[in-house]
Design a protein around this motif. Structure first.
Motif, PDB file in Angstrom:
ATOM      1  N   VAL A  51       0.831  -1.207   0.000  1.00 21.06           N
ATOM      2  CA  VAL A  51       0.000   0.000   0.000  1.00 21.06           C
ATOM      3  C   VAL A  51       0.862   1.252   0.000  1.00 21.06           C
ATOM      4  N   THR A  52       0.423   2.269  -0.753  1.00 22.61           N
ATOM      5  CA  THR A  52       0.935   3.614  -0.506  1.00 22.61           C
ATOM      6  C   THR A  52      -0.216   4.585  -0.721  1.00 22.61           C
ATOM      7  N   SER A  53      -0.112   5.751  -0.079  1.00 18.27           N
ATOM      8  CA  SER A  53      -1.176   6.730  -0.247  1.00 18.27           C
ATOM      9  C   SER A  53      -0.594   8.124  -0.190  1.00 18.27           C
ATOM     10  N   ILE A 113      -1.909  15.336 -11.265  1.00 13.59           N
ATOM     11  CA  ILE A 113      -2.509  14.275 -10.447  1.00 13.59           C
ATOM     12  C   ILE A 113      -1.910  12.925 -10.847  1.00 13.59           C
ATOM     13  N   ILE A 114      -1.834  12.679 -12.158  1.00 11.96           N
ATOM     14  CA  ILE A 114      -1.232  11.421 -12.638  1.00 11.96           C
ATOM     15  C   ILE A 114       0.210  11.314 -12.146  1.00 11.96           C
ATOM     16  N   ALA A 115       0.984  12.408 -12.303  1.00 15.00           N
ATOM     17  CA  ALA A 115       2.397  12.391 -11.920  1.00 15.00           C
ATOM     18  C   ALA A 115       2.559  12.126 -10.426  1.00 15.00           C
ATOM     19  N   ALA A 116       1.693  12.738  -9.598  1.00 14.47           N
ATOM     20  CA  ALA A 116       1.808  12.554  -8.145  1.00 14.47           C
ATOM     21  C   ALA A 116       1.581  11.092  -7.763  1.00 14.47           C
ATOM     22  N   ILE A 117       0.593  10.457  -8.397  1.00  7.86           N
ATOM     23  CA  ILE A 117       0.289   9.065  -8.068  1.00  7.86           C
ATOM     24  C   ILE A 117       1.394   8.144  -8.599  1.00  7.86           C
ATOM     25  N   GLU A 118       1.851   8.399  -9.832  1.00  7.04           N
ATOM     26  CA  GLU A 118       2.942   7.585 -10.398  1.00  7.04           C
ATOM     27  C   GLU A 118       4.207   7.693  -9.551  1.00  7.04           C
ATOM     28  N   THR A 119       4.528   8.911  -9.120  1.00 14.81           N
ATOM     29  CA  THR A 119       5.730   9.126  -8.319  1.00 14.81           C
ATOM     30  C   THR A 119       5.632   8.382  -6.988  1.00 14.81           C
ATOM     31  N   ALA A 120       4.470   8.465  -6.344  1.00 15.91           N
ATOM     32  CA  ALA A 120       4.286   7.751  -5.080  1.00 15.91           C
ATOM     33  C   ALA A 120       4.456   6.245  -5.278  1.00 15.91           C
ATOM     34  N   GLY A 121       3.903   5.740  -6.357  1.00 19.69           N
ATOM     35  CA  GLY A 121       4.003   4.306  -6.636  1.00 19.69           C
ATOM     36  C   GLY A 121       5.446   3.861  -6.855  1.00 19.69           C
ATOM     37  N   ARG A 122       6.215   4.691  -7.558  1.00 18.09           N
ATOM     38  CA  ARG A 122       7.616   4.356  -7.837  1.00 18.09           C
ATOM     39  C   ARG A 122       8.465   4.503  -6.583  1.00 18.09           C
ATOM     40  N   VAL A 162       5.555  -0.076  -7.863  1.00 17.58           N
ATOM     41  CA  VAL A 162       5.855  -0.452  -9.244  1.00 17.58           C
ATOM     42  C   VAL A 162       7.360  -0.323  -9.421  1.00 17.58           C
ATOM     43  N   ASP A 163       7.925  -1.169 -10.270  1.00 15.17           N
ATOM     44  CA  ASP A 163       9.370  -1.108 -10.487  1.00 15.17           C
ATOM     45  C   ASP A 163       9.665  -0.317 -11.759  1.00 15.17           C
ATOM     46  N   GLU A 164      10.917  -0.339 -12.183  1.00 12.55           N
ATOM     47  CA  GLU A 164      11.317   0.496 -13.320  1.00 12.55           C
ATOM     48  C   GLU A 164      10.916  -0.087 -14.668  1.00 12.55           C
ATOM     49  N   ARG A 165      10.345  -1.281 -14.680  1.00 13.39           N
ATOM     50  CA  ARG A 165       9.943  -1.857 -15.956  1.00 13.39           C
ATOM     51  C   ARG A 165       8.659  -1.187 -16.441  1.00 13.39           C
ATOM     52  N   TYR A 166       8.578  -1.029 -17.775  1.00 11.84           N
ATOM     53  CA  TYR A 166       7.443  -0.326 -18.357  1.00 11.84           C
ATOM     54  C   TYR A 166       6.130  -1.026 -18.037  1.00 11.84           C
ATOM     55  N   ARG A 167       6.152  -2.354 -18.013  1.00 13.70           N
ATOM     56  CA  ARG A 167       4.897  -3.087 -17.866  1.00 13.70           C
ATOM     57  C   ARG A 167       4.189  -2.782 -16.563  1.00 13.70           C
ATOM     58  N   LEU A 190      -7.522  15.911  -3.672  1.00 11.62           N
ATOM     59  CA  LEU A 190      -7.753  14.463  -3.580  1.00 11.62           C
ATOM     60  C   LEU A 190      -6.811  13.777  -2.605  1.00 11.62           C
ATOM     61  N   ARG A 191      -7.275  12.681  -2.017  1.00 14.07           N
ATOM     62  CA  ARG A 191      -6.385  11.692  -1.414  1.00 14.07           C
ATOM     63  C   ARG A 191      -6.424  10.465  -2.311  1.00 14.07           C
ATOM     64  N   PHE A 192      -5.277   9.818  -2.472  1.00 14.68           N
ATOM     65  CA  PHE A 192      -5.248   8.639  -3.329  1.00 14.68           C
ATOM     66  C   PHE A 192      -4.581   7.485  -2.595  1.00 14.68           C
ATOM     67  N   ALA A 193      -4.894   6.269  -3.010  1.00 11.32           N
ATOM     68  CA  ALA A 193      -4.224   5.085  -2.485  1.00 11.32           C
ATOM     69  C   ALA A 193      -3.913   4.147  -3.639  1.00 11.32           C
ATOM     70  N   ILE A 194      -2.713   3.598  -3.631  1.00 11.24           N
ATOM     71  CA  ILE A 194      -2.363   2.524  -4.564  1.00 11.24           C
ATOM     72  C   ILE A 194      -2.247   1.252  -3.726  1.00 11.24           C
ATOM     73  N   VAL A 195      -2.947   0.203  -4.121  1.00 11.20           N
ATOM     74  CA  VAL A 195      -2.882  -1.060  -3.382  1.00 11.20           C
ATOM     75  C   VAL A 195      -2.577  -2.181  -4.366  1.00 11.20           C
ATOM     76  N   ILE A 196      -1.624  -3.020  -3.995  1.00 11.74           N
ATOM     77  CA  ILE A 196      -1.262  -4.159  -4.836  1.00 11.74           C
ATOM     78  C   ILE A 196      -1.477  -5.448  -4.053  1.00 11.74           C
ATOM     79  N   GLY A 197      -2.078  -6.422  -4.719  1.00 13.90           N
ATOM     80  CA  GLY A 197      -2.330  -7.694  -4.059  1.00 13.90           C
ATOM     81  C   GLY A 197      -3.293  -8.517  -4.878  1.00 13.90           C
ATOM     82  N   PRO A 198      -3.806  -9.602  -4.268  1.00 17.21           N
ATOM     83  CA  PRO A 198      -4.802 -10.410  -4.974  1.00 17.21           C
ATOM     84  C   PRO A 198      -6.113  -9.633  -5.039  1.00 17.21           C
TER      85      PRO A 198
END
Lengths: 186, 186, 186, 186, 186, 186
Positions: A76-78, A89-98, A103-108, A140-148
C-alpha cells in the motif's frame, strides 16, 4: 468487630474494583482497537475496498486502514494531491508508486499503474478526463494497493488506484465529493 | 481468625470481581458499538462518503451505516441490482428512490436523481456507459443518500448515488471491483 | 566439320540454357519468397505492426505474414467477423484467443485481451464504441499477437489486437475502411 | 579429337552459364522489385491500406510504397511529428497536406482533412483525444492519401489519414505502438 | 351647383383618405411589431427555445426576443465570447449569470448553471469538450434563461444555456455554424 | 341645404372610410406576412440557422420558414421522429433525405448526411449517443438543409441537420428540451 469486618470487606472490594476500573480503561481502548479491526475486517476484504477506504479515511483512521491492509498482505501507498491539471494528479500518483516501490522500473508495471489511474480518473471526471480546461479544480487523497483481487485468491497480483476528494469551481466551498476506482492486472 | 478474615476478604473480592466480569461482557459489546460508531463518525461525515460506505458495506455493517446516516439526518435507501443492461440498473435505482420517497413525483427531483445515477455510472463504465454491448455484466449494491453536502451545512439539500460491486465477463470469477459516485443539487 | 562443331556447341549451349531457364523459374519463386520475407522483415518488426499487417493481409499473403511472425517468436491467431453488434465482435476475438491458446483460462490474461480489444475498437468507432445502435455494420479481419513489444526485448510479454475492415451503412458499397490497434501488457 | 570436342562443348557451356549468371544477378534485383510490387499490389489495393502502409513503412520501403501508390493514381504525402500536444500533431498534418497541394485553400477540402485527422486521432487516444494533459507523448509517422476508396471506383475522391508510431510516458522505452486511420469524403 | 357638390364630396373623401393614409403608416409599424410578437409567441414558447432564439438573434431582433422573454416571466441575460479556451467560454457565461443576478452566490445555483453550460458545450464540441487542444476556435453568442420549462407550468424553475456561433480553424472564413443547448433544474 | 351638404359630405367620407377599412384588413395580413418575412430575413441568413429554425418551428410557421429557405436557394426537408432507439432516429432522417432527393444514391452524399446526423445527435445526447440504453426517450422534429454556408458564398455546397425536441424519462411530462446541429461539407 463487625465494623472491622465491614471495613475489611469494603477495602477488599475497593481494591478489586480499582483494579477492574483500571483494567476497564485499558480494555475500552483495547476493545476499540478490536472493534476497528472487526469493522475493517468486514469492510476491507478486497483490493478495491482497501484502496477506496484508505483514500477516504482521515487522520488516525487512515493509518489504521493502511496497517490493516499491509497486515493482510497488500502492498500500500497513499498520498494527497490538489490541482487543476490532470497531468499533475497522474504524476503525483505515479511518483508515489515508484518511490514506495509498488511499481518497479519496468514499463509493464508502470503501464498497469497508468491505466488504473486513468480508469480512476473517469470516476473523477464523469465523462471528461479534464479539470482546468473545464474550469474545475480537485483536492484528492489517493491510495495505490497491490495484491490479490480478494483475500481468497492469494497467488494473483492486481493493482488498484482509489481516489477520493472534492471537485469544484476555484471558489472556496463551491465543491462536492468525487471518487474513482481503477483496477488492472499486474 | 486470620483465615476467616482471608476468606471474608476473598469472598468480597470475588463478589466484586464477578460483578465486574459480568459488567465487562456487557461493556465489551457496548464498547464495540461505541467503537463502530466512532469509526463511522470519522468515516461517514459527508453525503458522498455515506453513499459510498453504505454501498460498500455488507451484512450487519450495512444496517449500521444506514442507521448511523439516518440518525445524522440523511435520508437513505439502498439495494442490489445485477444486469448486463444499463437501463435496468438505472431503473432499479430510480424505483428504489421513488418507492422509499427519497424523490417525489415531480420531474425536477427525478432529474436530479437521474443525473446523479449517470455520473455514478461513469465510474462504473470508465469511458463508456455500456455493459452488455461491450460483453460485460455487473453485480452492484447501490445507495441513494439525500442531505446536506457536509454535516456542517444543514440547510442545503443534495443527492448522492453510490455504486459498488463487480464488473466482468459473463464467466464466474472473471470480474473485478468497480465503484461510482454521482452527486447533484436537489 | 564446322557445321558439326557448331551444332555441338549450340546443343551444349541449349543444354546449359535449359538448365538455367529451369533454375530461373525456381529462382523466381525463391527470390519472390525471399523478397516477401525481406519486405516482411522491414515491415513486421514489432508486435503492433505484426497484428496490423496480418489483419490487413489477404489470401496467401495472410499466411505468409502469420508464418513469418510465428518464426520470429510471436504467438498469433487471426480470423474474420462481420456484425452490427460490438459484443459479437468482442466474443469472436475472445473465442479465437482462447481456442488457439493465446490466452489461458485465468482471468488476468483474458482481462489483458479484453482491454486490448476495447482499445482497438476505439479506432473502429472513432469516438463511440457502437455499431448497430448508430446504424452501422462492420466486416473485419482481426489478429491477436503475443510477444515482446519489439524483436529486441525478448523477455517481456505483451498482447496486441489488430482490426482492419470496412464500416458503413447496411447498404452494399456504402462503406469505407477502418482500422484499430490495441496493445496491453500481459 | 574427343578432347577438343569436350573442351569446345565445355567452353560453350561456360559462355552460356556466365551470361546466365550475370543475368541472374540482374534478375534477382529485378525479381525483388517485382516481388515488392506484387506484395504491394496485394497489400496496397485501397485508400486506407495505402495510408496505413505508408505510415508504417520505414526507410526505402516508405518511398517504394509512396511511388507505388502514386503510380496507381493516389495523391500522397507523408511526414513525421512528435509531440505532447494534439494541436501540434494536427497542425503538422494540415501543413503537409496544404504544402503538398493535397488540399487547396478552400475551407471544404481542409474541413475534410481536419475530420479525417480527428478520426485517426481517436485510434491514437483510444477514448480521449489528449496527450500532454494525460501525461503522454507520441512520436508518429503520418500519411495523407487522396483518391478513390478502391482501385475499382476511379471517379470518386476520398481522403485518408494514416497514423502510426509510439505513445507512452515521457521516459525512454516506456512506450508502445499506436495507430489510427481516418477516412472522409472530399 | 353639381360642380360644387362634386368638389365638396371629393374634398371630404380626401380628408378621410389622408387621415387613413396617416393611420396606415402608423399601423404598418404597429402591425410589424404585432407580427414580430406573433412570430415570437409561436417561436418562443418555452425555456430552451427562448435561450436558443436569443443566442441566434442579431441586432434589434436580439433585444426584441429578450424583451419578449422577460415579459413572459423569464429571467434572461446574454453576451458574446470568442476563444480557443473552453474555460474562458465557461467563465464568460458564469460571470454574466452572476453579474446579472440570474444565479446567486450559493453553490447550488452555480452548480446548476455550470452543468447546463457543460451540456451546451457538448453540442459545440460534438464528442470532445475541447477547442484549442484540437486546433479550433469559436466565436459565440450565449443566452442564459431562467424560468419554468414551458409557459404552462409556472411554479417550476429551470435554467437553460443556449450557445450559437461559428467554430473553425484559426483562418478567416474557415468555419461553420455550431449550436448547443443545456437545461438543468435549479 | 346645409343639411343636404353635410349628409353628402358624410356619405362620401363613409364611402372612402369603408374602402380603407376593407383595405386595412387586407393590409394587416399583408403586413404580417411582410413582417414574418422581415423576421425570417434577419433570423434565417445561413445554413445552420435555417436548419435550426425549421426544426424549432411549429404549425404554419414551419411552412413559412421552409418556403423562405427554399426561396433563398436552400434545398430543405423536415419531419418528425420519436423513439428510444438512436438508429430509428438516424434512419428516419436518412430516409427523409433520400426520399426528398437531398442526397442521392452515391455513398459520398450519404456519408456527409450520416456524419451531420451524428454531430447533431451529440447535442442531443450531451456526451453519450444513447437513448433507450440509458432509459431515455426523445420526440424530435428535424430539418435537413443543403446550400452554401451563408447567403454570400453561393458556389459552395454544405449540409446541415437540425434537431429540436424533448428528451426525458418514459413518463409523461418528465422531459425537457434538447437540440442539436450538425454541419458537413457535401
Amino acid at each position: 468487630m463487625k465494623l472491622i469486618l465491614s471495613i475489611l470487606r469494603f477495602s477488599a472490594m475497593i481494591e478489586v474494583g480499582l483494579a477492574y476500573e483500571k483494567k476497564l480503561i485499558e480494555l475500552r481502548e483495547l476493545i476499540y482497537l478490536e472493534s476497528v479491526s472487526r469493522v475493517m475486517m468486514e469492510q476491507c476484504s478486497s483490493l478495491g475496498k482497501a484502496a477506496l477506504l484508505i483514500a477516504m479515511a482521515e487522520g488516525d483512521l487512515s493509518d489504521s486502514y493502511i496497517d490493516y491492509a499491509r497486515e493482510k498482505g497488500f502492498a500500500v501507498t497513499s498520498g494527497k494531491v490538489g490541482s487543476m491539471d490532470i497531468q499533475k494528479i497522474i504524476a503525483a500518483i505515479e511518483t508515489a508508486g515508484r518511490r514506495e516501490g509498488l511499481v518497479d522500473e519496468r514499463y509493464r508495471s508502470q503501464h498497469a499503474l497508468y491505466h488504473a489511474i486513468l480508469d480512476a480518473l473517469q470516476g473523477l471526471g464523469r465523462g471528461q478526463i479534464q479539470l482546468g480546461n473545464v474550469l474545475r479544480t480537485a483536492g484528492l487523497r489517493f491510495a495505490i494497493v497491490i495484491g490479490p483481487r480478494t483475500l481468497q485468491e492469494k497467488d494473483d497480483l492486481w493493482i488498484a488506484v482509489g481516489l477520493y476528494g472534492m471537485i469544484g469551481a476555484p471558489i472556496k466551498g463551491h465543491e462536492h465529493e468525487v471518487c474513482g476506482l481503477g483496477i488492472n492486472h499486474l
